[in-house]
Design a protein around this motif. Structure first.
Motif, PDB file in Angstrom:
ATOM      1  N   TYR A 127      38.711  92.737  83.949  1.00 17.13           N
ATOM      2  CA  TYR A 127      38.126  91.397  83.910  1.00 17.13           C
ATOM      3  C   TYR A 127      37.510  90.984  85.244  1.00 17.13           C
ATOM      4  O   TYR A 127      36.704  90.079  85.299  1.00 17.13           O
ATOM      5  CB  TYR A 127      39.178  90.362  83.512  1.00 17.13           C
ATOM      6  N   SER A 146      46.319  93.803  69.911  1.00 18.05           N
ATOM      7  CA  SER A 146      46.941  92.480  69.856  1.00 18.05           C
ATOM      8  C   SER A 146      46.024  91.498  70.571  1.00 18.05           C
ATOM      9  O   SER A 146      45.126  91.892  71.304  1.00 18.05           O
ATOM     10  CB  SER A 146      48.315  92.496  70.512  1.00 18.05           C
ATOM     11  N   ILE A 147      46.239  90.204  70.352  1.00 19.47           N
ATOM     12  CA  ILE A 147      45.290  89.236  70.895  1.00 19.47           C
ATOM     13  C   ILE A 147      45.337  89.149  72.410  1.00 19.47           C
ATOM     14  O   ILE A 147      44.444  88.588  73.012  1.00 19.47           O
ATOM     15  CB  ILE A 147      45.464  87.822  70.305  1.00 19.47           C
ATOM     16  N   SER A 148      46.357  89.722  73.025  1.00 18.18           N
ATOM     17  CA  SER A 148      46.423  89.596  74.478  1.00 18.18           C
ATOM     18  C   SER A 148      45.256  90.303  75.166  1.00 18.18           C
ATOM     19  O   SER A 148      44.890  89.959  76.272  1.00 18.18           O
ATOM     20  CB  SER A 148      47.750  90.124  75.002  1.00 18.18           C
ATOM     21  N   SER A 149      44.638  91.288  74.485  1.00 14.82           N
ATOM     22  CA  SER A 149      43.518  91.996  75.127  1.00 14.82           C
ATOM     23  C   SER A 149      42.263  91.135  75.132  1.00 14.82           C
ATOM     24  O   SER A 149      41.496  91.167  76.072  1.00 14.82           O
ATOM     25  CB  SER A 149      43.230  93.303  74.395  1.00 14.82           C
ATOM     26  N   ARG A 150      42.060  90.368  74.084  1.00 16.33           N
ATOM     27  CA  ARG A 150      40.861  89.542  73.907  1.00 16.33           C
ATOM     28  C   ARG A 150      39.569  90.344  74.023  1.00 16.33           C
ATOM     29  O   ARG A 150      38.532  89.826  74.391  1.00 16.33           O
ATOM     30  CB  ARG A 150      40.879  88.357  74.863  1.00 16.33           C
ATOM     31  N   GLU A 153      49.411  81.840  74.159  1.00 18.35           N
ATOM     32  CA  GLU A 153      47.980  82.061  74.233  1.00 18.35           C
ATOM     33  C   GLU A 153      47.303  81.598  72.959  1.00 18.35           C
ATOM     34  O   GLU A 153      46.247  80.997  72.979  1.00 18.35           O
ATOM     35  CB  GLU A 153      47.696  83.551  74.417  1.00 18.35           C
ATOM     36  N   SER A 171      40.792  90.776  67.945  1.00 20.14           N
ATOM     37  CA  SER A 171      41.825  90.184  68.790  1.00 20.14           C
ATOM     38  C   SER A 171      41.651  88.667  68.842  1.00 20.14           C
ATOM     39  O   SER A 171      42.171  88.011  69.726  1.00 20.14           O
ATOM     40  CB  SER A 171      41.765  90.787  70.207  1.00 20.14           C
ATOM     41  N   LEU A 172      40.904  88.111  67.893  1.00 19.03           N
ATOM     42  CA  LEU A 172      40.750  86.662  67.831  1.00 19.03           C
ATOM     43  C   LEU A 172      41.991  86.034  67.196  1.00 19.03           C
ATOM     44  O   LEU A 172      42.509  86.557  66.212  1.00 19.03           O
ATOM     45  CB  LEU A 172      39.528  86.290  66.983  1.00 19.03           C
ATOM     46  N   PRO A 173      42.429  84.902  67.731  1.00 21.55           N
ATOM     47  CA  PRO A 173      43.615  84.266  67.160  1.00 21.55           C
ATOM     48  C   PRO A 173      43.336  83.569  65.831  1.00 21.55           C
ATOM     49  O   PRO A 173      44.251  83.056  65.195  1.00 21.55           O
ATOM     50  CB  PRO A 173      44.012  83.249  68.223  1.00 21.55           C
ATOM     51  N   SER A 185      51.300  88.742  67.002  1.00 15.54           N
ATOM     52  CA  SER A 185      50.066  87.974  66.855  1.00 15.54           C
ATOM     53  C   SER A 185      49.258  88.413  65.641  1.00 15.54           C
ATOM     54  O   SER A 185      48.125  87.968  65.451  1.00 15.54           O
ATOM     55  CB  SER A 185      49.220  88.089  68.117  1.00 15.54           C
TER      56      SER A 185
END
Lengths: 305, 330
Positions: free
Chosen positions: A69, B53-57, A122, B232-234, B277
């Motif tokens: 990032y 998982s969503i943590s990667s985004r 999150e 990976s969208l919530p 998630s």
């Protein structure tokens, strides 16, 4: 190279004395890594490049699409930084977060602590923001708009697909991310990482290849932005990958790996414990993090120095 | 974008984002010279995507590389959370030919293939037939310039899916214990079937059990239909669900309204498996296209960097041109 070709395959374990690995030990350590961090996997590579001293389906390790990032210069180095010094006092590795004495402290830097929130926290943040994100479609201003426009196809019906999630621009994402409120896909640099067995140095060797926010391959100079200043150009070199066809790839030169590894082994031994050879790659990935501190590959596991 | 008309919650899917390794272009160049020559007929290749998982985004990446040209049948090549998918590569001889290919006709052909696999039931036995891709390329070998355009064909059938409520994370619905039980059931299914879509049954005797899709008609205590989700969208599932719903809409139309979908996200971070998630979506209503006798409409050409339907280019002269390589090696 010729030197590698002429180097006999290491047969007997010298791990404890010198920090080097036999191919069998490399496989053992690789199996351990894949088991604990399944984002890593074994690969066969190009069939024509198979090395006889490694099992066919366990030629090298890889992990793909690892997010990166931030650029290195965005990391704020502080006085906490200290040098991990091998005994001879030459060179050494910069440990960018020496205050973490436990290797389970995941993703690198203090600035990234928002990444360590639980998924559910999150998700809350994200929900609050997705509404905004979805309602606008902002276009990025690429330099090559002209060329891109030429390649756009007017024959296709460009009607709105109401069942498709629409992205928002890269810059929006960066802004959201830094304000800790990102709730959508982040267009970011990603890296593929490979660990091969270097027959000449008898250690693992790390290879990196990256893609930019638009998923175009990164140039060497761009990749240097993700290598810590202490190591860019000195530690990272471009060479032919032993298992993958194609142009030269960036690699962390393995000439000091065994030495650093020996240093880790001694530290653990002095602490009254023993470091098993299966732990090699977990530790290896920990110390190469000093070279590529912002590439968020997975490597951690409960292990205390 | 006029979302939420009349407060309808329309189910929206996150498209795939293509990722091409430099090694793919290197291998394509080799194949063009040694094998294809002037033949520009489509050839089969493979790609893969991963559960995350969503943590990667991260975007829902679909990767191709040098190994895409090998005949990979097993998912060994793509790791624990990788899902192999089939694609067609059409490499044209000229830039004109690349531009002249009728993109709608090309994607319709893929759509027809997917629709036929749905009608015949082949996709019930092998859900990976639903997630295919098409890749058009032109390689300007003198300039090391590559033109490419991916399509991820999806059938617009049903034409609209409405949700009861916002998707929920599975760890908000299940207890830790239940989630662990489900995870074990999933792992068991995965090791014996290796498929990317499944039916989740739950009853008091067995607890959770995952079954292949083709057993759907014989099962009673269906809890969810699950699929391996690259998104990976919530709030939104990934592209593969779209054709899966087309399959279910054709074979099990009566079950669709009220059905719960499990968007399974099986990521790892810091050496810890993260499945909490994963999303649960409940279908409230389904709208079908007007004409039902023809093949459903097919969409899915990837948008370029500007968010428009268009090809992309990549120039690899820095890494492939021997002259430039020699210069930088000095």
């Amino acid at each position: 190279g010729v030197a590698e070709y002429l180097t006999p395959v290491l047969k007997d374990s010298k791990f404890k004395e010198t920090g080097v690995l036999t191919p069998e030990e490399f496989v053992k350590a690789g199996d351990h890594l894949v088991h604990h961090c399944p984002t890593w996997q074994w690969s066969t590579g190009d069939e024509s490049k198979i090395k006889p001293y490694l099992p066919k389906n366990k030629q090298f390790l890889l992990t793909r699409n690892v997010p990166c990032y931030k650029r290195c210069k965005q990391l704020e180095y502080t006085e906490q930084e200290k040098i991990v010094q091998p005994e001879d006092g030459e060179g050494g590795w910069v440990d960018t977060h020496p205050t973490n004495d436990n290797l389970t402290e995941g993703s690198g830097t203090a600035e990234m602590s928002n990444d360590e929130k639980s998924d559910s926290d999150e998700a809350e943040d994200m929900k609050n923001n997705l509404g905004n994100a979805m309602s606008e479609l902002v276009l990025g201003d690429d330099d090559d708009d002209g060329e891109a426009a030429v390649m756009e196809d007017s024959d296709l019906e460009d009607e709105e697909d109401e069942a498709e999630v629409k992205p928002i621009s890269d810059r929006e994402h960066v802004a959201l991310k830094t304000s800790e409120s990102g709730g959508e896909i982040i267009q970011t640099r990603t890296y593929d990482l490979n660990i091969t067995y270097d027959k000449y140095y008898q250690t693992p060797r790390l290879w990196v290849s990256g893609h930019d926010e638009n998923r175009h391959p990164l140039s060497v100079d761009q990749m240097y932005e993700d290598v810590s200043q202490d190591h860019a150009k000195r530690t990272v070199t471009m060479e032919s990958h032993p298992h993958i066809p194609g142009p030269p790839m960036a690699s962390v030169h393995p000439c000091r790996h065994a030495e650093v590894m020996k240093f880790f082994i001694q530290t653990v031994t002095e602490g009254g414990r023993e470091l098993g050879v299966h732990m090699y790659l977990i530790i290896f990935l920990k110390f190469v993090q000093a070279v590529i501190p912002t590439i968020e590959y997975d490597y951690t596991q409960n292990f205390t120095m | 974008m006029s979302s939420a008309v009349d407060n309808e919650k329309i189910l929206q899917f996150l498209p795939f984002s293509s990722v091409i390794s430099s090694s793919f272009w290197h291998k394509l160049t080799q194949m063009k010279i040694d094998v294809y020559a002037l033949n520009d007929e489509p050839v089969e290749i493979t790609g893969y995507y991963t559960n995350q998982s969503i943590s990667s985004r991260l975007p829902a990446c679909l990767n191709v590389d040098y190994s895409s040209f090998e005949n990979r049948q097993v998912s060994d090549a793509v790791g624990t959370n990788g899902i192999l998918c089939q694609g067609l590569l059409q490499n044209t001889n000229t830039l004109e030919a690349f531009k002249d290919i009728n993109k709608q006709t090309a994607i319709n052909k893929c759509g027809e293939q997917i629709w036929n696999d749905i009608l015949s039931g082949a996709a019930l036995s092998n859900p990976s037939l639903l997630t295919r891709f098409l890749l058009l390329t032109f390689a300007d070998l003198k300039k090391y310039q590559f033109y490419y355009w991916f399509a991820f064909p999806t059938l617009v059938f049903p034409s609209k899916i409405l949700l009861n409520d916002d998707p929920k994370e599975v760890d908000k619905v299940l207890t830790k214990e239940e989630l662990l039980q489900f995870q074990q059931a999933y792992d068991e299914f995965k090791s014996s079937y290796g498929q990317s879509a499944f039916v989740v049954e739950k009853n008091t005797e067995l607890g959770y059990k995952c079954h292949p899709l083709k057993e759907l008609a014989n099962l009673k205590d269906i809890m969810w239909i699950g699929f391996c989700d690259p998104s990976s969208l919530p709030t939104n599932p990934g592209w593969p669900l779209r054709n899966l719903l087309a399959l279910l809409a054709h074979h099990h139309k009566e079950r669709l309204v009220g059905l719960s979908i499990l968007c399974w996200r099986d990521g790892v971070r810091d050496g810890q498996r993260r499945v909490g998630s994963s999303l649960l979506i409940e279908i409230k209503d389904v709208v079908y296209p007007g004409e039902t006798d023809s093949i459903p409409k097919c969409l899915g050409w990837e948008k370029n960097e500007r968010g428009k339907l268009g090809a992309r280019t990549v120039n690899l002269s820095n890494s492939m041109d021997p002259e430039r390589l020699a210069e930088s090696a000095v």
